[in-house]
Design a protein around this motif. Structure first.
Motif, PDB file in Angstrom:
ATOM      1  N   ALA A 195     -18.669   6.135  -3.165  1.00 55.00           N
ATOM      2  CA  ALA A 195     -18.508   5.312  -4.644  1.00 55.00           C
ATOM      3  C   ALA A 195     -17.282   4.744  -4.808  1.00 55.00           C
ATOM      4  O   ALA A 195     -17.394   3.722  -6.022  1.00 55.00           O
ATOM      5  N   LEU A 196     -16.542   4.800  -4.651  1.00 54.59           N
ATOM      6  CA  LEU A 196     -14.834   5.125  -4.976  1.00 54.59           C
ATOM      7  C   LEU A 196     -14.445   3.084  -5.086  1.00 54.59           C
ATOM      8  O   LEU A 196     -14.923   3.187  -3.767  1.00 54.59           O
ATOM      9  N   LYS A 197     -14.044   2.535  -6.416  1.00 53.20           N
ATOM     10  CA  LYS A 197     -13.799   1.270  -5.630  1.00 53.20           C
ATOM     11  C   LYS A 197     -11.832   1.768  -4.966  1.00 53.20           C
ATOM     12  O   LYS A 197     -10.945   1.910  -5.914  1.00 53.20           O
ATOM     13  N   ILE A 198     -11.937   1.492  -4.102  1.00 50.98           N
ATOM     14  CA  ILE A 198     -10.419   1.480  -3.571  1.00 50.98           C
ATOM     15  C   ILE A 198     -10.174   0.649  -2.584  1.00 50.98           C
ATOM     16  O   ILE A 198     -10.890  -0.634  -2.124  1.00 50.98           O
ATOM     17  N   GLU A 199      -8.487   0.384  -3.192  1.00 51.22           N
ATOM     18  CA  GLU A 199      -7.544  -0.813  -2.957  1.00 51.22           C
ATOM     19  C   GLU A 199      -6.517   0.586  -1.840  1.00 51.22           C
ATOM     20  O   GLU A 199      -6.388   1.243  -2.076  1.00 51.22           O
ATOM     21  N   VAL A 200      -6.065  -0.769  -1.063  1.00 51.21           N
ATOM     22  CA  VAL A 200      -5.227  -0.645   0.256  1.00 51.21           C
ATOM     23  C   VAL A 200      -3.662  -1.521  -0.671  1.00 51.21           C
ATOM     24  O   VAL A 200      -4.305  -2.521  -0.061  1.00 51.21           O
ATOM     25  N   ILE A 201      -2.527  -0.877  -0.729  1.00 51.15           N
ATOM     26  CA  ILE A 201      -1.296  -1.556  -1.048  1.00 51.15           C
ATOM     27  C   ILE A 201      -0.258  -0.870  -0.578  1.00 51.15           C
ATOM     28  O   ILE A 201      -0.167   0.136  -0.820  1.00 51.15           O
ATOM     29  N   ALA A 202       0.118  -1.280   0.071  1.00 49.68           N
ATOM     30  CA  ALA A 202       1.151  -0.464   0.875  1.00 49.68           C
ATOM     31  C   ALA A 202       2.857  -0.853   0.583  1.00 49.68           C
ATOM     32  O   ALA A 202       2.612  -1.450  -0.597  1.00 49.68           O
ATOM     33  N   ASN A 203       3.251   0.031   0.677  1.00 49.47           N
ATOM     34  CA  ASN A 203       4.677   0.328   0.041  1.00 49.47           C
ATOM     35  C   ASN A 203       5.809  -0.653   1.070  1.00 49.47           C
ATOM     36  O   ASN A 203       4.795  -1.855   2.134  1.00 49.47           O
ATOM     37  N   GLY A 204       6.797  -1.177   0.317  1.00 50.67           N
ATOM     38  CA  GLY A 204       7.402  -2.572   0.990  1.00 50.67           C
ATOM     39  C   GLY A 204       8.960  -1.756   1.816  1.00 50.67           C
ATOM     40  O   GLY A 204       8.975  -0.637   1.314  1.00 50.67           O
ATOM     41  N   ASN A 365      10.212  -8.765  16.900  1.00 50.25           N
ATOM     42  CA  ASN A 365       8.224  -8.869  16.095  1.00 50.25           C
ATOM     43  C   ASN A 365       8.567  -7.885  15.686  1.00 50.25           C
ATOM     44  O   ASN A 365       8.143  -8.636  14.492  1.00 50.25           O
ATOM     45  N   GLY A 366       9.047  -6.388  14.962  1.00 53.16           N
ATOM     46  CA  GLY A 366       9.390  -5.405  14.328  1.00 53.16           C
ATOM     47  C   GLY A 366       9.649  -6.240  12.906  1.00 53.16           C
ATOM     48  O   GLY A 366       9.135  -5.528  12.019  1.00 53.16           O
ATOM     49  N   ARG A 367      10.775  -6.885  13.256  1.00 54.66           N
ATOM     50  CA  ARG A 367      11.188  -7.300  11.540  1.00 54.66           C
ATOM     51  C   ARG A 367      10.377  -8.646  11.237  1.00 54.66           C
ATOM     52  O   ARG A 367      10.677  -8.399   9.871  1.00 54.66           O
ATOM     53  N   ALA A 368       9.685  -9.584  11.889  1.00 55.68           N
ATOM     54  CA  ALA A 368       9.450 -10.387  12.233  1.00 55.68           C
ATOM     55  C   ALA A 368       8.477  -9.797  10.463  1.00 55.68           C
ATOM     56  O   ALA A 368       7.707  -9.906   9.683  1.00 55.68           O
ATOM     57  N   GLU A 373       4.931  -8.911   5.932  1.00 58.94           N
ATOM     58  CA  GLU A 373       4.245  -7.852   4.976  1.00 58.94           C
ATOM     59  C   GLU A 373       4.628  -7.380   4.122  1.00 58.94           C
ATOM     60  O   GLU A 373       3.846  -6.323   3.138  1.00 58.94           O
ATOM     61  N   TYR A 374       5.839  -6.262   4.015  1.00 59.53           N
ATOM     62  CA  TYR A 374       5.882  -5.520   3.180  1.00 59.53           C
ATOM     63  C   TYR A 374       7.618  -5.159   2.643  1.00 59.53           C
ATOM     64  O   TYR A 374       8.171  -4.741   2.423  1.00 59.53           O
ATOM     65  N   SER A 375       7.683  -6.947   1.738  1.00 51.27           N
ATOM     66  CA  SER A 375       8.428  -6.493   0.852  1.00 51.27           C
ATOM     67  C   SER A 375       7.988  -5.733  -0.602  1.00 51.27           C
ATOM     68  O   SER A 375       6.367  -5.700  -0.890  1.00 51.27           O
TER      69      SER A 375
END
Length: 394
Positions: A195-204, A365-368, A373-375
């Motif tokens: 039942a949890l309302k879960i979000e995924v927000i990654a580190n930057g 590609n890793g830097r791109a 996506e990860y700032s």
């Protein structure tokens, strides 16, 4: 949603400790956007009180309180007695001093939202601010971490795993949202509490600080970075020294390994020789990321998102990693990283060392990927949207 009470299991500094890193950067980003944030944090390091000025500009008020000790009986009481899981008085809580401080701040200030960072040490205060929009960020699932450690034969992890699962089945249920930093953590928590309302927000990552260096790399240098107080990093070192490096040196005798980071134990320091360098603490990890040939991350234990991998990708050093090492990072095998199980890390590292075109493609590609996506700006954007959504629903 511009006035926030932040309740944290730890202060935001020093940022080489991963659970402090996100608080530092999120508070910095939000304060620059006009947010007013008050911080109430537990602390467990002797030098924490002397470091408050380091992050003082991010917050209107800061209070840090020594973390209270919790015994096995405290945990078992909450597992066995559902009525004890969410206390209603300071004396029934794990940390009465923090309970009273939260109550004082809620009484004397108007907040749009309450944001908790941490899990077992902060979840219990929910009844104090249940009337307000609220979020909890436990970073990762501790049960997922313990499961990976138990797979490596750690008896202590095996004994603690059922307790962690029980706590994670109820801790976050009253919160408007629970935020974790990887999909693997989200799925573990959903299995425990659907039942949890879960979000995924990654580190930057600090894009301006971690920039690729356009100069020659070493010919055959493997690099691993970590805080070696942390058991999973020590386990990864054993994999590198006992499995990966010996296989590589059979094919490439000039191969060498750099183990960079603070607090290496005595047994690690004793590894140093003509082909293994143990640096200890360094002023800046970037020169090592800029010079080494390949970043090898053979983690077998852990959960959440690995900041060391984000930094390596941002610096353009080709990454070879286990699947666990890249949980939460949208790398593609053969394009932005090489992903392999532990028993194939040496083989895949050798393949990468022998293929300059592949190294160049993965570096680029890793830097791109990091730029896209990860700032930390993107992380703050996600939290702002979440705050607004919760406020609108309330």
């Amino acid at each position: 949603m511009k006035t926030v009470l932040l309740i944290s299991r730890c202060p935001p500094y020093p940022i080489h400790l991963g659970d402090r890193l996100i608080i530092w950067h999120l508070a910095r980003e939000l304060s620059q956007r006009g947010y007013t944030i008050d911080l109430l944090a537990l602390y467990d390091r002797a030098d924490d009180p002397s470091l408050v000025a380091t992050y003082g500009s991010f917050f209107r008020h800061i209070e840090i309180i020594p973390e209270a000790r919790r015994g096995a009986g405290d945990y078992m009481r909450r597992i066995l007695l559902p009525t004890a899981r969410f206390p209603t008085t300071a004396e029934a809580s794990f940390c009465p001093a923090l309970w009273r401080m939260i109550d004082q701040y809620l009484s004397s200030h108007d907040y749009d939202l309450v944001h908790c960072f941490g899990a077992v040490s902060v979840y219990e205060f929910h009844s104090l601010f249940a009337r307000l929009p609220n979020v909890i960020t436990p970073y990762e699932s501790h049960a997922l971490y313990l499961k990976s450690a138990a797979r490596q034969g750690q008896l202590r992890a095996r004994l603690r795993l059922p307790i962690a699962r029980r706590f994670e089945s109820f801790m976050f249920t009253p919160y408007d949202r629970t935020v974790v930093i990887s999909a693997a953590d989200r799925e573990t928590l959903r299995q425990l509490q659907p039942a949890l309302k879960i979000e995924v927000i990654a580190n930057g990552i600090e894009l301006e600080r971690f920039q690729p260096r356009h100069r020659g790399r070493d010919a055959v240098t493997l690099l691993f970075v970590g805080n070696y107080e942390y058991g999973p990093n020590q386990d990864a070192v054993r994999v590198l020294v006992e499995q990966v490096l010996p296989q590589l040196r059979e094919a490439l005798p000039q191969a060498r390994l750099q183990l960079v980071g603070l607090n290496p134990p005595d047994w690690m320091r004793a590894l140093a020789n003509d082909h293994i360098e143990v640096t200890g603490s360094v002023p800046d990890v970037k020169p090592y990321l800029a010079r080494a040939t390949v970043f090898v991350c053979p983690l077998r234990i852990g959960a959440g998102l690995k900041n060391k991998v984000l930094e390596a990708l941002a610096m353009g050093i080709p990454v070879v990693a286990t699947p666990l090492s890249v949980d939460g990072i949208r790398v593609q095998h053969g394009e932005s990283a090489i992903i392999a199980p532990v028993d194939r890390i040496a083989e895949e590292t050798l393949r990468l060392l022998r293929d300059e075109d592949l190294r160049e493609r993965i570096s680029r590609n890793g830097r791109a990927l990091i730029e896209a996506e990860y700032s930390w700006r993107r992380t703050a954007d996600s939290y702002e949207r979440l705050y607004a959504e919760i406020g609108a629903l309330r």
